[in-house]
Design an enzyme around this catalytic site. Structure first.
Site, short mmCIF file in Angstrom:
data_model
loop_
_atom_site.label_atom_id
_atom_site.label_comp_id
_atom_site.label_asym_id
_atom_site.label_seq_id
_atom_site.Cartn_x
_atom_site.Cartn_y
_atom_site.Cartn_z
N HIS A 143 31.20 35.63 37.44
CA HIS A 143 32.31 34.77 37.83
C HIS A 143 33.65 35.51 37.72
CE1 HIS A 143 35.26 31.44 36.79
NE2 HIS A 143 34.86 31.12 38.00
N GLU A 160 33.93 37.62 40.73
CA GLU A 160 34.25 36.81 41.91
C GLU A 160 35.77 36.66 42.06
OE1 GLU A 160 35.03 32.31 42.62
OE2 GLU A 160 33.08 32.62 41.65
N HIS A 161 36.45 36.44 40.95
CA HIS A 161 37.91 36.32 40.99
C HIS A 161 38.57 37.63 41.38
CE1 HIS A 161 39.01 32.38 38.90
NE2 HIS A 161 37.69 32.37 38.93
N GLU A 210 40.54 27.87 33.53
CA GLU A 210 39.45 27.19 34.24
C GLU A 210 38.43 26.63 33.26
OE1 GLU A 210 36.26 28.16 37.87
OE2 GLU A 210 37.72 29.67 37.24
#
Length: 443
Positions: A76, A79-80, A156
């Protein structure tokens, strides 16, 4: 699924202006074509002439379950970071290039794969291919960007913890899978994200993002051969432009999963509602019973006409949101029921849920429920293909997760073939197993 053979056609790399060999393609049906590059990268396209847009995605068979000790949330995090800049483009260049033509880019990470995609007008597909391939293959992962995105991801995580209706599903997965990698949080945790270094993320990037575990998929108004040429040119000279390799197939489904001991856990939070998930292990995505499970899910809690919705919300007004769901992975899955209700109504809601699960496991559904459950499945399948993004996703998942692409008519036939006996059998298998209860609320 047939592979490709090399032909004499060439494309010119934008990076070094050298000619590169372009493989031929195989037709999977009248509109879907597949090409395998020498590197092992697979390219699938579906030409939809009536549409004026194209969705283009790069899919990687890597997710949170693949992370080793100390890598929790790396997929993740990556991904950013891949949209934050390359040697050729800054983060602003990447976003501005697509937005200037009215397009959009995004990405998402799951437990088993990661996807980066763009949706643009058909005339702007070459631009989208060049930008997306550059971002995914050649990100620099600059240290300042790592620190910036670390803060974003920690926010997040905090946001998820402020949404108990989402958090409770993560808690339920942790209860079922225990020490198994499927229990890992996709986002990672504060404890895993805070110390994660740029070098560690870069090592994860370069060791896991290889051509044989990746699929490029595009759907809309396009020409397959041109897409292949443009992808080859965009990846020339990058780490994904490697020597000869064969594609890596879907994850094995024979590996047994050792589930945790059944239990009930409450995470205390000062919320107005209690959020609960009751359920247990289900079936894997390549299990032939998945169509019967889909019907069962619709009958139990898949819509406003479902048993759970009618009993808990419509007849008694005990909850606003109540539904059942399935999550399917390579070798296993989950079947669960979610409800959000006033804390004082938890016992009554749980009693009804357990009663409905027991009834479904021990009694046949009606012909009307079978018809309605199959109709919901078929409608969701066909209506979901009304946009290019859904069509692109179907291509990529078929290749990456199943190793095959069932055409829509075949899928509809398999849904229609589900019988009451099929649903009864799978209901008994899934709903009489170990029970796991996750709750978040002021208990």
């Amino acid at each position: 699924m047939p592979s490709s053979v090399l032909l004499g056609g060439t494309a010119t790399s934008r990076r070094n202006r050298q000619p590169v060999t372009v493989p031929s393609s195989a037709f999977l049906d009248g509109t879907v074509r597949r090409t395998v590059l020498p590197s092992g990268l697979r390219i699938l396209t579906e030409d939809v002439p009536a549409m004026r847009s194209v969705s283009f995605g790069i899919w990687v068979n890597v997710g949170s379950r693949d992370e080793a000790e100390g890598e929790g949330g790396a997929s993740h995090f990556l991904e950013h970071l891949l949209f934050k800049g390359t040697a050729r483009r800054t983060a602003l260049d990447i976003s501005a290039a697509i937005e200037a033509v009215g397009g959009e880019t995004n990405a998402f990470t799951t437990k088993e794969y990661t996807c980066y995609y763009a949706r643009v007008l058909d005339a702007d597909l070459p631009l989208a291919i060049d930008v997306m391939c550059d971002a995914v293959a050649s990100s620099v992962l600059a240290e300042p960007d790592v620190e910036t995105e670390r803060g974003v991801i920690l926010e997040e995580i905090a946001m998820t913890e402020d949404e108990p209706s989402d958090e409770v599903h993560d808690l339920h997965a942790e209860l079922i899978y225990g020490e198994h990698p499927l229990a890992k949080l996709i986002s990672g945790t504060v404890a895993s994200i805070t110390p994660m270094s740029r070098d560690g993320i870069h090592e994860f990037y370069r060791s896991r993002y290889s051509a044989p575990v990746m699929v490029v998929a595009a759907a809309g108004r396009l020409d397959h051969d041109q897409v292949v040429e443009q992808v080859v040119a965009a990846l020339a000279g990058t780490p994904l432009d490697t020597g000869s390799a064969s594609p890596v197939g879907p994850r094995p489904m024979e590996t047994p999963v050792l589930y945790a001991e059944p239990k009930a856990v409450t995470r205390r939070k000062d919320t107005e509602q209690a959020h609960l998930v009751l359920g247990g292990p289900g079936i894997g995505r390549r299990d032939d019973r998945r169509f019967a499970v889909g019907v069962l899910n619709n009958v139990l809690g898949g819509g406003m006409s479902s048993r759970l919705f009618q009993e808990i919300r419509e007849k008694r007004g005990l909850a606003y949101s109540v539904y059942s769901y399935t999550s399917q992975y390579a070798e296993t899955g989950t079947f669960g029921v979610y409800a959000g209700c006033a804390p004082g109504k938890v016992d009554e809601v749980l009693e009804i849920v357990r009663d409905q699960l027991a009834r479904a496991a021990g009694e046949e559904i009606t012909e009307e429920e079978l018809r309605r459950g199959k109709g919901m499945l078929k409608g969701a399948l066909v209506l979901g293909l009304e946009d290019t993004g859904s069509r692109m996703t179907r291509l990529a998942k078929g290749e990456l997760l199943y190793g095959d692409l069932l055409d829509v008519d075949d899928l509809l036939r398999r849904i229609e073939a589900v019988t009451i006996a099929d649903v009864t059998e799978v209901a008994h298998a899934v709903l009489t197993g170990p029970e796991y209860l996750a709750m978040i609320g002021p208990h």
